[in-house]
Enzyme design. Structure first.
Site, PDB file in Angstrom:
ATOM      1  CG  ASP A  49      -2.040  -0.970   1.171  1.00 25.48           C
ATOM      2  OD1 ASP A  49      -2.058  -1.766   0.211  1.00 25.48           O
ATOM      3  OD2 ASP A  49      -2.894  -0.967   2.074  1.00 25.48           O
ATOM      4  CG  ASP A  50       0.325   3.668   2.312  1.00 23.09           C
ATOM      5  OD1 ASP A  50      -0.857   3.435   2.012  1.00 23.09           O
ATOM      6  OD2 ASP A  50       0.753   3.655   3.475  1.00 23.09           O
ATOM      7  CG  HIS A 100      -4.365   2.667  -0.766  1.00 23.38           C
ATOM      8  ND1 HIS A 100      -5.232   1.831  -0.095  1.00 23.38           N
ATOM      9  CD2 HIS A 100      -3.498   3.125   0.180  1.00 23.38           C
ATOM     10  CE1 HIS A 100      -4.893   1.776   1.178  1.00 23.38           C
ATOM     11  NE2 HIS A 100      -3.859   2.560   1.375  1.00 23.38           N
ATOM     12  CG  HIS A 104      -3.110   7.034   2.848  1.00 26.03           C
ATOM     13  ND1 HIS A 104      -3.530   6.902   4.144  1.00 26.03           N
ATOM     14  CD2 HIS A 104      -2.778   5.779   2.438  1.00 26.03           C
ATOM     15  CE1 HIS A 104      -3.445   5.648   4.517  1.00 26.03           C
ATOM     16  NE2 HIS A 104      -2.990   4.936   3.491  1.00 26.03           N
ATOM     17  CG  HIS A 193       2.282  -0.068   4.486  1.00 24.57           C
ATOM     18  ND1 HIS A 193       2.079  -1.068   5.410  1.00 24.57           N
ATOM     19  CD2 HIS A 193       1.099   0.588   4.351  1.00 24.57           C
ATOM     20  CE1 HIS A 193       0.818  -1.019   5.839  1.00 24.57           C
ATOM     21  NE2 HIS A 193       0.204  -0.014   5.211  1.00 24.57           N
TER      22      HIS A 193
END
Length: 467
Positions: A49-50, A100, A104, A193
């Site tokens: 993620d991210d 995603h 964020h 991540h």
């Protein structure tokens, strides 16, 4: 007044719980309308993620390629827009890309329409770069709202079966490795991540994630476990292959074909008159010639300057190559990525030629004029406005006409952010070119020169004996 305020706060709590807390709790506990675990005995899914992150994502991709592992990247839209070349590389190396959100931010704090816009905006970026529409979505922090359930037909929501707090540096690589090995089994969806810049994360935490992941991949190979994409773990649900194919633009109109013919004919004449050379003959894109600079003083990075009368290497982009890239690119972003990749391949070739030819090394800098001037700074170029005058005005008209032909968006692009479509000068000190792209060739050239000198000395010593 106090009772009214308490009532308002209580109703807000009820509403927020119904809107996001309860849906998230149900999906996390019971897997309702989400995918969080597979049923395979030999396959598991690594999800990240991210990202993408310019420092950690390339290293992660190198590691996955080394172990022939596939993964799924849930990317943040604003990061994808800043690093489209990484999105392209993720796609090219066979990994799955999911959404995603564009920023964020938790869905708990956004209206359904805002969430939808965030998803669509990120999906558009991914599609522009890769040519593939993704339907895989992971909400930030796994927090869903009530309306996410009703979007089941539009997208597949992917959560996870195990996470390891890899966003915290204090966990440490050893403890992180132990946690991951404990959950290493078939069907597992691991949450990791590849960027540490989000709220609550540590900027350098992905460093320890990479260290732990290398051990985990080695152990997975020993156990006969294979890391696969989420869509594979879900049972082979993949995006249609037809979406993967690059779609060419519709045939050019007659006036555009005439412009292209004149343009390419002029280039051949220009090459012949000025004796241009090519950095990479097998894939011609960068042409150059050695000349004396005539113009205003140019200040480059690190205090270097070009002044009137200085020897320089003048760059020219290949018109045929530009045309081919333009008409076969899916979008502006795709064109930019392909230009970046071409420059990455050909600047070392130019540096090699300079390093091996002493007459080219007398140049003070390399420079050129181009409308495509977004991104060259990453290669070490300084970008400057052209001084106002006849040359600048003529270049603007000429290059805009050509851009309307070669650009994927055609004349539509000229109407959008037209103020950015101006010819600019790009320049780089020759020392920087050789330092960044030709250091190895400089060493080779020096070695060749030493060998040549030694050969001459030996020859001078041997020849008298033969006489």
């Amino acid at each position: 007044m106090t009772m009214i305020l308490q009532s308002i706060l209580l109703w807000l709590l009820y509403l927020s719980s119904f809107y996001a807390f309860i849906p998230s709790l149900i999906s996390r506990l019971f897997g309702f309308r989400v995918f969080r675990r597979g049923r395979s005995d030999t396959q598991f899914a690594l999800t990240f993620d991210d990202g993408p992150d310019p420092h950690y994502t390339p290293r992660l991709l190198d590691l996955l390629r080394q172990h022939q592992a596939k993964a799924t990247f849930f990317v943040v839209g604003e990061h994808a827009a800043s690093h489209p070349e990484l999105i392209q590389r993720i796609h090219d190396e066979g990994h799955l890309i999911g959404i995603h959100n564009y920023i964020h931010k938790t869905n708990w704090l956004m209206r359904p329409r805002t969430v939808r816009d965030q998803i669509q905006r990120t999906g558009q970026i991914i599609h522009e770069v890769t040519g593939v529409k993704t339907c895989y979505y992971r909400p930030p922090w796994g927090i869903m709202n009530l309306f996410d359930f009703f979007s089941k037909k539009e997208r597949k929501i992917v959560l996870w079966s195990s996470m390891f707090e890899d966003w915290r540096s204090r966990v440490g690589a050893q403890r992180l490795t132990e946690r991951m090995l404990k959950e290493l089994r078939g069907g597992e969806v691991m949450l990791l991540h590849d960027r540490g810049t989000t709220l609550g994360a540590d900027a350098h935490a992905p460093e320890q994630m990479l260290q732990a992941l290398e051990v985990v991949l080695q152990e997975a190979e020993r156990l006969g476990l294979q890391s696969v994409r989420v869509d594979t773990l879900m049972g082979g649900i993949t995006v249609s292959e037809s979406q993967n194919k690059t779609q060419l633009q519709t045939p050019l109109k007659l006036w555009k074909r005439i412009v292209v013919a004149l343009w390419l004919g002029w280039e051949k004449l220009f090459h012949w008159v000025y004796h241009l050379r090519t950095a990479s003959p097998e894939d011609p894109m960068l042409h150059f010639r050695s000349r004396v600079y005539h113009g205003a003083r140019v200040e480059m990075n690190d205090g270097h300057v070009i002044q009137n009368g200085d020897p320089v290497i003048e760059l020219h982009f290949d018109n045929q190559k530009l045309f081919e890239l333009g008409v076969t690119s899916r979008s502006s972003m795709h064109l930019a990525i392909r230009m970046i990749r071409t420059m990455e391949q050909q600047l070392p070739d130019l540096a090699r030629m300079v390093a091996l030819e002493p007459e080219l090394q007398s140049a003070k800098a390399i420079y050129g004029v181009s409308m495509i001037n977004r991104g060259p700074e990453k290669f070490g170029f300084t970008i400057q406005e052209l001084p106002p005058g006849p040359f600048s005005a003529a270049s603007k008209v000429y290059l805009k006409l050509l851009l309307s032909v070669i650009h994927p968006a055609g004349t539509k692009r000229l109407k959008q952010r037209a103020e950015q479509l101006v010819p600019k000068m790009i320049a780089m000190p020759l020392d920087l070119l050789l330092e960044r792209y030709g250091q190895h060739m400089m060493q080779v050239a020096a070695t060749v020169e030493e060998f040549r000198d030694e050969s001459l000395l030996i020859e001078q010593e041997i020849l008298p004996e033969r006489n």
